[in-house]
Structure formats: C-alpha cells, structure tokens
Design an enzyme around this catalytic site. Structure first.
Site, PDB file in Angstrom:
ATOM      1  N   LYS A 195      16.865  -2.021   1.965  1.00 52.82           N
ATOM      2  CA  LYS A 195      15.608  -2.313   2.676  1.00 52.82           C
ATOM      3  C   LYS A 195      15.218  -3.767   2.452  1.00 52.82           C
ATOM      4  CE  LYS A 195      11.211  -2.233   1.623  1.00 52.82           C
ATOM      5  NZ  LYS A 195      10.638  -3.319   2.442  1.00 52.82           N
ATOM      6  N   GLY A 247      11.732  -8.044  -7.004  1.00 51.35           N
ATOM      7  CA  GLY A 247      10.388  -8.213  -6.458  1.00 51.35           C
ATOM      8  C   GLY A 247       9.380  -8.389  -7.572  1.00 51.35           C
ATOM      9  N   SER A 248       8.170  -7.914  -7.324  1.00 50.58           N
ATOM     10  CA  SER A 248       7.093  -8.169  -8.284  1.00 50.58           C
ATOM     11  C   SER A 248       7.189  -7.234  -9.488  1.00 50.58           C
ATOM     12  CB  SER A 248       5.746  -7.982  -7.593  1.00 50.58           C
ATOM     13  OG  SER A 248       5.606  -6.643  -7.187  1.00 50.58           O
ATOM     14  N   THR A 249       6.633  -7.679 -10.609  1.00 51.07           N
ATOM     15  CA  THR A 249       6.657  -6.879 -11.838  1.00 51.07           C
ATOM     16  C   THR A 249       5.875  -5.583 -11.650  1.00 51.07           C
ATOM     17  OG1 THR A 249       6.959  -8.858 -13.155  1.00 51.07           O
ATOM     18  CG2 THR A 249       6.098  -6.950 -14.315  1.00 51.07           C
ATOM     19  N   GLY A 252       7.974  -3.178  -9.747  1.00 52.59           N
ATOM     20  CA  GLY A 252       9.096  -2.820 -10.633  1.00 52.59           C
ATOM     21  C   GLY A 252       8.683  -1.761 -11.643  1.00 52.59           C
ATOM     22  N   GLU A 269      14.946  -6.897 -11.180  1.00 54.31           N
ATOM     23  CA  GLU A 269      14.885  -8.353 -11.305  1.00 54.31           C
ATOM     24  C   GLU A 269      13.499  -8.748 -10.825  1.00 54.31           C
ATOM     25  OE1 GLU A 269      14.475 -11.768 -10.775  1.00 54.31           O
ATOM     26  OE2 GLU A 269      15.976 -11.901  -9.178  1.00 54.31           O
ATOM     27  N   GLU A 400       2.345 -15.660 -12.444  1.00 50.52           N
ATOM     28  CA  GLU A 400       3.307 -16.186 -11.476  1.00 50.52           C
ATOM     29  C   GLU A 400       2.565 -16.508 -10.182  1.00 50.52           C
ATOM     30  OE1 GLU A 400       6.282 -13.443  -9.843  1.00 50.52           O
ATOM     31  OE2 GLU A 400       7.766 -14.989 -10.237  1.00 50.52           O
TER      32      GLU A 400
HETATM   33  P1  NDP Z   1       6.849  -6.740  -3.805  1.00 54.36           P
HETATM   34  O1  NDP Z   1       7.320  -6.403  -5.159  1.00 54.36           O
HETATM   35  O2  NDP Z   1       5.782  -5.897  -3.200  1.00 54.36           O
HETATM   36  O3  NDP Z   1       8.086  -6.710  -2.779  1.00 54.36           O
HETATM   37  C1  NDP Z   1       9.448  -6.633  -3.095  1.00 54.36           C
HETATM   38  C2  NDP Z   1      10.125  -5.541  -2.264  1.00 54.36           C
HETATM   39  O4  NDP Z   1       9.669  -4.246  -2.676  1.00 54.36           O
HETATM   40  C3  NDP Z   1       9.802  -5.622  -0.773  1.00 54.36           C
HETATM   41  O5  NDP Z   1      10.909  -5.199  -0.035  1.00 54.36           O
HETATM   42  C4  NDP Z   1       8.661  -4.631  -0.676  1.00 54.36           C
HETATM   43  O6  NDP Z   1       8.401  -4.194   0.610  1.00 54.36           O
HETATM   44  C5  NDP Z   1       9.140  -3.531  -1.578  1.00 54.36           C
HETATM   45  N1  NDP Z   1       8.098  -2.630  -2.060  1.00 54.36           N
HETATM   46  C6  NDP Z   1       6.752  -2.817  -2.072  1.00 54.36           C
HETATM   47  N2  NDP Z   1       6.141  -1.745  -2.618  1.00 54.36           N
HETATM   48  C7  NDP Z   1       7.114  -0.863  -2.955  1.00 54.36           C
HETATM   49  C8  NDP Z   1       7.116   0.432  -3.584  1.00 54.36           C
HETATM   50  N3  NDP Z   1       5.999   1.018  -3.979  1.00 54.36           N
HETATM   51  N4  NDP Z   1       8.294   1.042  -3.795  1.00 54.36           N
HETATM   52  C9  NDP Z   1       9.444   0.440  -3.447  1.00 54.36           C
HETATM   53  N5  NDP Z   1       9.515  -0.774  -2.840  1.00 54.36           N
HETATM   54  C10 NDP Z   1       8.358  -1.420  -2.605  1.00 54.36           C
HETATM   55  O7  NDP Z   1       6.435  -8.244  -3.769  1.00 54.36           O
HETATM   56  P2  NDP Z   1       5.393  -8.935  -2.760  1.00 54.36           P
HETATM   57  O8  NDP Z   1       6.104  -9.246  -1.524  1.00 54.36           O
HETATM   58  O9  NDP Z   1       4.144  -8.115  -2.629  1.00 54.36           O
HETATM   59  O10 NDP Z   1       5.034 -10.262  -3.560  1.00 54.36           O
HETATM   60  C11 NDP Z   1       4.008 -10.209  -4.546  1.00 54.36           C
HETATM   61  C12 NDP Z   1       4.364 -11.066  -5.726  1.00 54.36           C
HETATM   62  O11 NDP Z   1       5.557 -10.608  -6.326  1.00 54.36           O
HETATM   63  C13 NDP Z   1       4.663 -12.514  -5.389  1.00 54.36           C
HETATM   64  O12 NDP Z   1       3.501 -13.253  -5.289  1.00 54.36           O
HETATM   65  C14 NDP Z   1       5.513 -12.915  -6.554  1.00 54.36           C
HETATM   66  O13 NDP Z   1       4.693 -13.247  -7.638  1.00 54.36           O
HETATM   67  C15 NDP Z   1       6.295 -11.665  -6.866  1.00 54.36           C
HETATM   68  N6  NDP Z   1       7.649 -11.661  -6.263  1.00 54.36           N
HETATM   69  C16 NDP Z   1       8.712 -11.877  -7.071  1.00 54.36           C
HETATM   70  C17 NDP Z   1       9.977 -11.926  -6.521  1.00 54.36           C
HETATM   71  C18 NDP Z   1      11.176 -12.175  -7.354  1.00 54.36           C
HETATM   72  O14 NDP Z   1      12.176 -12.652  -6.847  1.00 54.36           O
HETATM   73  N7  NDP Z   1      11.169 -11.826  -8.610  1.00 54.36           N
HETATM   74  C19 NDP Z   1      10.204 -11.796  -5.095  1.00 54.36           C
HETATM   75  C20 NDP Z   1       9.028 -11.497  -4.327  1.00 54.36           C
HETATM   76  C21 NDP Z   1       7.808 -11.461  -4.920  1.00 54.36           C
HETATM   77  P3  NDP Z   1       7.370  -5.088   1.475  1.00 54.36           P
HETATM   78  O15 NDP Z   1       8.084  -6.329   1.791  1.00 54.36           O
HETATM   79  O16 NDP Z   1       7.100  -4.324   2.658  1.00 54.36           O
HETATM   80  O17 NDP Z   1       6.164  -5.292   0.608  1.00 54.36           O
END
Ligand code: NDP
Length: 491
Positions: A195, A247-249, A252, A269, A400
């Site tokens: 996804k 993605g975000s902590t 995670g 990660e 962050e």
């Molecule tokens: P998210 O953690 O929400 O997004 C990462 C992925 O997870 C996206 O594909 C997202 O979908 C999906 N997702 C969201 N909610 C769920 C869930 N409950 N279960 C499973 N998957 C889910 O990050 P955000 O885009 O909201 O960014 C927020 C903050 O996170 C940023 O400001 C940054 O600080 C951090 N971040 C860190 C990253 C990294 O590389 N470590 C990358 C991106 C963000 P969708 O896109 O639809 O939300």
C-alpha cells in the site's frame, strides 16, 4: 549582441545574470483519469475512490481507489495463490531473472518515473532523477544478485520464504521505498501486497506496468491504494504473514499493538531526530554542504534528516554565517525545474504540522532565520529555515518536524557532543564532521544510531543496512541484513 557584451580583448560576459528556468518536459508521462487496484495481475475496479493532486500546484491529477477491507482481502488471496502455486518453489536463479528485468525496465523508463514522482510528490526533479530512480533500480539489481545465493548468505541454515508480506510505505520516497520493500521480499520467494501512501500513489501504480513488462507471474506483487484505513485492513488481515512498515512512530506503535500475539512478523522503520555534529577541525565549507544536504534534501521529508545541528562552540559564529550565506543561494520552487533545490511540501497536513512546530520554536524563544525567497502562490511551500539559540528541551529540538527546518545547538567537548546527540527518543542516524579518523571511530561507538555518516550525509547504498533503535523502530532494510526479515532460517 543582445545578451553578451564584448569588452575589447576580454572574454565575453553576459550582461544580465537573471535566472532562466530549465523545466523538465512533463509530456513523457501519461496520467490516467482513474486507477483501480492491481490484484492478481489485473486492474480491479475500485468500490470507492479519492483524488490525488500535485502539491506544487494543487492541480487534481487522478481518481485513485480507496481500498476497502474486501478489496485488501482479494489482494491477499491473490498473493497467497501466487505464493502457493509457483513463486515460492521457483529456483532462486529464476526469481533473479524477474528482478533483473524489473531493474532494467526501471532504468529504461527512469525519466518517466522521475517526472511522475516530482509531479505527484513535489520533490525536485534533480533529486527524483539523480537519487530516487537510480537507487530504486540499484535495489532491484542488488537483491536480484542475492536470490540464488541465500544458502551462502546464511551458511548451515535452510533459508525459505515467510509467505505473504503486507508492506506499507510513506510519501517521502514513494518509488524508492517500494523498491526497498519489494526487492528483498521477492528475492527470498515471498509474495507481496503493498500500500503506497495516500498522497503519492502514482509511481506505485505506474510500477504495475513495469511488472507486466517484466512478465512477473500474476499475484506475486499486488498494489492496493488508499489511506490509513486500507493500511489498517492490511495489517489486520489474517492471511498476511509479515508486515513491513515505514512511517510515523505513532502508527508504528499502533501496528505493533495490533500484531501482538498474532505470530505475524514485523519490521518498523520509523522517525528520527538525527544529530549532525561538526567539530572545529572539520573542513567547514564541505561541512556546510553536508548540513544543507542533511536537512534541505527532499524538503527535509527524510526520516534520517540531520535536523539537529551540533556545532563546536569555537566555530559557531563562522559556521552560522557560512550556512546563512549558502541558504541564500537555495532555489525554492517548481519541482520540475532542473535548477530547483527545494520543492513543494508534500501535503497541506504536513505544511500545517511544520508551521505549528515552527511557531512553537519562536514562542519558546529560539531565533529564526529564513533567507529572502519568493514562494509560489499556489501549492504547499515552506522556506528553508534555521533556528539558533535552541535549548534541548524545546519541541523543535525533540520532535520530528519532517520539513526544511534546522535546529542548531552547540557543544564544547566530544563527551558533551555525544550526550546531546543521544538526548533523543529516536536513534536512526547521525553525522560526524572532523579531520580526525580516531575521533570518527570514537564517536561512532558512542552515538546510539543505526547509521553514522562520517564527513558526508544522506548517502544510501543498497548493500548497506539501514534501520534504527528505540523509537526509530527495529529490523534492517538493505544489505544482507535486509534479507533476514523475509526468510525463515531453519537450523
Ligand atoms: P503515517 O505513519 O500515517 O503514514 C505512513 C503509512 O502508513 C502511509 O501509507 C499511511 O497511509 C499508512 N497508515 C496510516 N495509518 C495507518 C494505520 N492505522 N495502519 C496501517 N497503516 C497506516 O505518516 P504520515 O503520513 O501521517 O506523516 C506523519 C509524520 O510521520 C510525519 O510528519 C513524519 O514526522 C513521520 N513520517 C516518517 C516517515 C519515515 O520515513 N520514517 C515517513 C512519513 C512520515 P496514509 O498515507 O493514507 O496516511
């Protein structure tokens, strides 16, 4: 002569140095009006859709599927079917051929992918062209090389695939994160449901065309688009054997709670708040380039961004003045202009998050500097920003920001540098700038970070493992270590 003036025997010089744009042509890309989900090698008409846009212009680009739990289930079933009926039993040397093909097609179509990545995500074309695409292809090449050598990678073990991998990726490096996830999974004989992030689905959808070109058997890779609800449905699906998440902590942690006791494997990660440490013996002009690359690369939307600058006190004034001068030369604007250094912020939500944290920095007492620059009127933009006079307790030093915002702190001794660098809940990356090799090793042993760069920053290579400690997650991607999460290793 209109724009070049000849002055006697001197070389011709332009009379006017005003900037001329160098836009990359976008007609190499065809964006469909509507996309479905890629399931079992076919396009599945979505029950629900949303619109994806260009963050630089707010132009609506395409209707994209918002996958329901039933559609996620269809993708998992297709992946299971492909896993059990051929893919997992295929010799590694055969799997490698598909990965090599994918890598080569990505190279051949790299300009098309780079342009689409910049349109949908807002990152400068010079980055998608010179970083994202070459690295994405390199990951497929690299893991193609391992596919038939797994017994040598793990001697005296019997490596076998795990099953169906559910992979959830973010919006900061859409195609590159896809490559980081899919290449090792396939090399090890797993099948995949991936996804992409809600805001950046288009390169993942174009990648389905590459899978067809490479004649990958149907169902080995399935792509479902949608927001967090789709991600949650993938995590919860009982037919998935392993989840890989970047993605975000917060998300995670929610996934980790959800999976507790299910027996599903998990790698996370997550975020970071890396320290970029500059000692007084560092080559300062190079270090300033490293600082700029560390925080302004990809608008600071980088989990390992060097967002906390630690400068030795004796060179503080000099470093800040060089940094400010360098920041004045950064060009913010059209992601498709080959001269652009800083593109658009990926989404309105992310812009709001950055703005809120920057306001908190001002309120807490830090001093802000932004070079003069004119931001485009439409789209989501944020000027490169540096905060000085920052205390360790400020939110801009702890949280962050994931934007082009640098917080500067100082230190006197190496011990103090280590203590301040480690004063974070995260542990993903760090940078050290010094002429002394022994000090680099001394620092690297003490910094609690998965990656420590020495006299460089934001360098990536498929053969090098990447991942974090503490709130930055667990598990490694890249290198030989990146195979392990996708293998059952029997003794
Ligand atoms: P998210 O953690 O929400 O997004 C990462 C992925 O997870 C996206 O594909 C997202 O979908 C999906 N997702 C969201 N909610 C769920 C869930 N409950 N279960 C499973 N998957 C889910 O990050 P955000 O885009 O909201 O960014 C927020 C903050 O996170 C940023 O400001 C940054 O600080 C951090 N971040 C860190 C990253 C990294 O590389 N470590 C990358 C991106 C963000 P969708 O896109 O639809 O939300």
């Amino acid at each position: 002569m209109s724009d070049v003036e000849r002055r006697q025997d001197r070389a011709p010089v332009p009379t006017d140095w005003t900037y001329a744009p160098a836009p990359e042509a976008r007609d190499i890309v065809t964006i469909e009006e509507r996309y479905g989900h890629y399931v079992g090698g076919e396009w599945l008409e979505p029950a629900e859709t949303y619109t994806t846009l260009s963050p630089a212009t707010e132009e609506l680009l395409a209707e994209v599927g918002q996958a329901t739990p039933a559609e996620v289930g269809a993708a998992v079933d297709a992946a299971r079917d492909a896993y059990e009926n051929g893919w997992s039993a295929l010799p590694g040397s055969e799997r490698a051929k598909y990965l090599f093909r994918i890598a080569r097609v990505l190279q051949e179509r790299s300009r098309e992918f780079a342009v689409l990545e910049s349109i949908n995500g807002g990152k400068p074309i010079k980055e998608s062209r010179d970083v994202d695409l070459p690295l994405a292809a390199a990951h497929f090449f690299y893991y193609a090389g391992w596919a038939d050598k797994l017994e040598y990678a793990f001697p005296n073990r019997r490596p076998g695939p795990v099953g169906v991998a559910g992979q959830i990726i973010p919006w900061n490096f859409p195609l590159l994160m896809l490559a980081w996830k899919i290449a090792p999974a396939l090399a090890c004989g797993n099948t995949v449901v991936l996804k992409p992030a809600e805001t950046t689905p288009l390169t993942a959808l174009l990648f389905c065309d590459v899978l067809r070109q490479a004649e990958l058997p149907p169902g080995v890779v399935n792509i479902v688009t949608g927001d967090g609800r789709t991600g949650a449905a993938l995590v919860q699906h009982p037919g998935v054997d392993k989840i890989a998440f970047t993605g975000s902590t917060d998300v995670g942690k929610a996934i980790q709670r959800e999976l507790a006791g299910t027996g599903k494997r998990l790698t996370l990660e997550l975020g970071g708040k890396a320290a970029n440490v500059i000692f007084d013996d560092a080559a300062l002009d190079q270090a300033v380039e490293g600082i700029v690359n560390g925080i302004y690369f990809n608008q600071g939307h980088v989990c390992c961004a060097g967002s906390r600058l630690l400068v030795q006190e004796s060179i503080y004034e000099q470093t800040i003045s060089k940094l400010r001068r360098r920041m004045e030369t950064l060009r913010v604007g059209d992601p498709l202009d080959k001269n652009t250094d800083i593109g658009a912020i990926n989404s309105r939500q992310q812009l709001e998050k950055i703005t809120e944290l920057v306001e908190s920095g001002k309120e807490e007492g830090a001093e802000i500097y932004q070079p003069p620059c004119r931001l485009p009127e439409r789209g989501y933009w944020f000027a490169p920003t540096v905060f000085t006079n920052v205390a360790q307790s400020y939110r801009i030093a702890q949280e962050e920001i994931f934007g082009p915002v640098l917080s500067v702190l100082t230190f006197r001794t190496p011990d103090e540098a280590v203590e301040k660098a480690n004063n974070t809940a995260y542990g993903l990356s760090a940078g050290v700038w010094t002429e002394k090799g022994s000090r680099i090793l001394w620092m690297a042993q003490r910094l609690r970070a998965g990656v420590v760069w020495a006299n460089t920053y934001n360098r990536f290579d498929p053969s090098s493992p990447f991942g974090g400690y503490r709130e930055s997650g667990f598990g490694r991607e890249g290198g030989l270590h990146g195979l392990e999460p996708y293998l059952e290793l029997e003794s």
